[in-house]
Design a protein around this motif. Structure first.
Motif, mmCIF file in Angstrom:
data_model
loop_
_atom_site.group_PDB
_atom_site.id
_atom_site.type_symbol
_atom_site.label_atom_id
_atom_site.label_comp_id
_atom_site.label_asym_id
_atom_site.label_seq_id
_atom_site.Cartn_x
_atom_site.Cartn_y
_atom_site.Cartn_z
ATOM 1 N N VAL A 288 8.993 68.924 32.839
ATOM 2 C CA VAL A 288 9.061 67.609 31.883
ATOM 3 C C VAL A 288 7.069 67.251 31.477
ATOM 4 O O VAL A 288 6.329 67.570 31.972
ATOM 5 C CB VAL A 288 10.033 66.757 31.929
ATOM 6 N N MET A 289 7.117 66.175 30.873
ATOM 7 C CA MET A 289 5.713 66.131 30.714
ATOM 8 C C MET A 289 5.868 64.432 30.761
ATOM 9 O O MET A 289 7.232 63.901 31.283
ATOM 10 C CB MET A 289 6.025 65.525 29.290
ATOM 11 N N ILE A 290 5.017 63.999 31.430
ATOM 12 C CA ILE A 290 5.009 62.656 31.104
ATOM 13 C C ILE A 290 4.924 61.869 30.071
ATOM 14 O O ILE A 290 4.462 61.952 29.038
ATOM 15 C CB ILE A 290 3.307 61.740 32.260
ATOM 16 N N ALA A 291 5.773 60.738 29.893
ATOM 17 C CA ALA A 291 5.692 59.205 29.339
ATOM 18 C C ALA A 291 4.986 58.406 29.588
ATOM 19 O O ALA A 291 5.396 57.207 30.763
ATOM 20 C CB ALA A 291 7.383 59.845 29.216
ATOM 21 N N CYS A 292 4.826 57.273 28.770
ATOM 22 C CA CYS A 292 4.817 56.344 28.931
ATOM 23 C C CYS A 292 6.283 55.486 28.361
ATOM 24 O O CYS A 292 6.659 55.255 27.567
ATOM 25 C CB CYS A 292 3.214 55.855 28.379
ATOM 26 N N VAL A 293 6.569 54.856 29.653
ATOM 27 C CA VAL A 293 7.858 54.005 29.329
ATOM 28 C C VAL A 293 7.176 52.106 29.023
ATOM 29 O O VAL A 293 6.357 52.137 30.010
ATOM 30 C CB VAL A 293 8.143 53.955 30.914
#
Length: 134
Positions: free
Chosen positions: A10-15
């Motif tokens: 997975v990638m990192i997301a800004c939540v």
């Protein structure tokens, strides 16, 4: 002997909440101006920890807030207090939040470790179900 069963990447997301970063489609961590909610969990993936360290060196002290639990971070993000960064596991998303991809996000590999010689049928079935879920 220990074996690793890869479940995914997975990638990192800004939540963020619906009303923060409205016109943004992807996030450059170097341009974050919002309050960032950091986890105090030392078990976070290395990619998240290194990004948090990079952000902490750049942000002003009033833009940083530490939280003890995943649930408290989620509540504060929903309230519009700030943004956070998480591995973007699609099935684990909260539908009331926005998950914006990061520019140049590192890939995070996740999975399970188990004893290689363990032929326990419950373990084998558990790993099979995990692979199907992810």
């Amino acid at each position: 002997n220990i074996a690793f069963e890869k479940l995914g990447e997975v990638m990192i997301a800004c939540v963020t909440s619906d009303y923060m970063l409205k016109n943004v489609q992807c996030v450059d961590v170097n341009e974050i101006r919002e309050t960032v909610l950091f986890s105090q969990d030392l078990k976070a993936p290395e990619g998240i920890i290194s990004m948090q360290n990079r952000l902490m060196r750049r942000l002003k002290i009033n833009q940083i807030q530490f939280c003890e639990t995943f649930e408290s971070i989620t509540a504060l993000v929903k309230a519009g207090v700030g943004v956070t960064f998480r591995p973007d596991i699609k099935k684990g998303r909260d539908p009331s939040l926005r998950y914006l991809p990061l520019i140049d996000s590192p890939k995070l590999i996740f999975g399970v470790y188990h004893r290689k010689d363990d032929q326990n049928q419950h373990l084998i079935e558990f790993i099979r179900l995990l692979k199907r879920y992810f």
